[in-house]
Design an enzyme around this catalytic site. Structure first.
Site, PDB file in Angstrom:
ATOM      1  N   ALA A   1       0.869  -1.175   0.000  1.00 35.64           N
ATOM      2  CA  ALA A   1       0.000   0.000   0.000  1.00 35.64           C
ATOM      3  C   ALA A   1       0.902   1.220   0.000  1.00 35.64           C
ATOM      4  CB  ALA A   1      -0.921   0.018   1.220  1.00 35.64           C
ATOM      5  N   SER A   2       0.396   2.322  -0.523  1.00 36.93           N
ATOM      6  CA  SER A   2       1.255   3.492  -0.736  1.00 36.93           C
ATOM      7  C   SER A   2       1.641   4.219   0.540  1.00 36.93           C
ATOM      8  CB  SER A   2       0.565   4.473  -1.692  1.00 36.93           C
ATOM      9  OG  SER A   2       0.388   3.872  -2.956  1.00 36.93           O
TER      10      SER A   2
END
Length: 203
Positions: free
Chosen positions: A9-10
């Site tokens: 996930a970013s």
């Protein structure tokens, strides 16, 4: 053949584990077992991702790198994508993505050599296409965000990201107690720039 699952996930505010159930279901449907999981919160636009490269270091020739979508693997520039592809190729790892059906054949062990080579070629081309699309989507979203901020600034509406006053107060307290910047970062998950900003205020 080991299946090594990669979840990304970013940001730390996003759940990198979100796709775990989907990857497990995919593996079970094909009689596969996921031998290890590699999870991190890093931008897909960055080549420097510790967990991804730990996966590649751990991998043996023929192992599967399993991801939910190609954009979990790459939102990289063209040059960086070529570097990552070269690393994957040097490790002889098979990339399998749930959003890329042409890659699913890479997760089987009973495929003859000719068919496997054919699917590797097709899969390589499709990976290039989806990686390019993922990069374009990233750049388009960044451009729209910047345009929205510029418009809001021109209209006097842009205030920037709200300050996390509770966290910053905690950082200030830690610094006052003599904790190092690295210790503060580790404890709070904030960036070094944030610690520097709070330290400057307290100076």
């Amino acid at each position: 053949m080991f299946v090594r699952a990669y979840l990304r996930a970013s940001t730390s505010e996003q759940d990198a584990q979100r796709a775990r159930a989907s990857l497990e279901a995919f593996a079970i449907d094909r009689g596969l077992h996921i031998a290890s999981w590699y999870v991190e919160n890093e931008s897909g636009s960055k080549l420097a991702r510790p967990e991804l490269f730990r996966l590649l270091r751990d991998a043996h020739p023929g192992d599967v790198l399993l991801v939910e979508q190609v954009d979990r693997l790459s939102r990289l520039t063209g040059d960086d994508w070529e570097k990552l592809k070269a690393e994957i190729a040097s490790r002889r790892v098979r990339v399998v993505a749930l959003d890329l059906p042409t890659s699913w054949m890479m997760a089987t062990t009973n495929t003859d050599a000719f068919t496997l080579r054919m699917f590797e070629a097709v899969n390589g081309m499709m990976l290039d296409v989806l990686a390019a699309v993922a990069r374009k989507d990233y750049e388009d979203r960044r451009r729209r965000q910047e345009q929205g901020q510029a418009k809001a600034k021109a209209e006097g509406r842009y205030k920037g990201r709200p300050e996390d006053t509770e966290r910053n107060a905690t950082i200030a307290t830690m610094l006052a107690k003599g904790m190092s910047w690295s210790q503060v970062q580790s404890a709070t998950g904030c960036s070094r720039a944030t610690v520097a900003k709070i330290a400057k205020r307290a100076a």
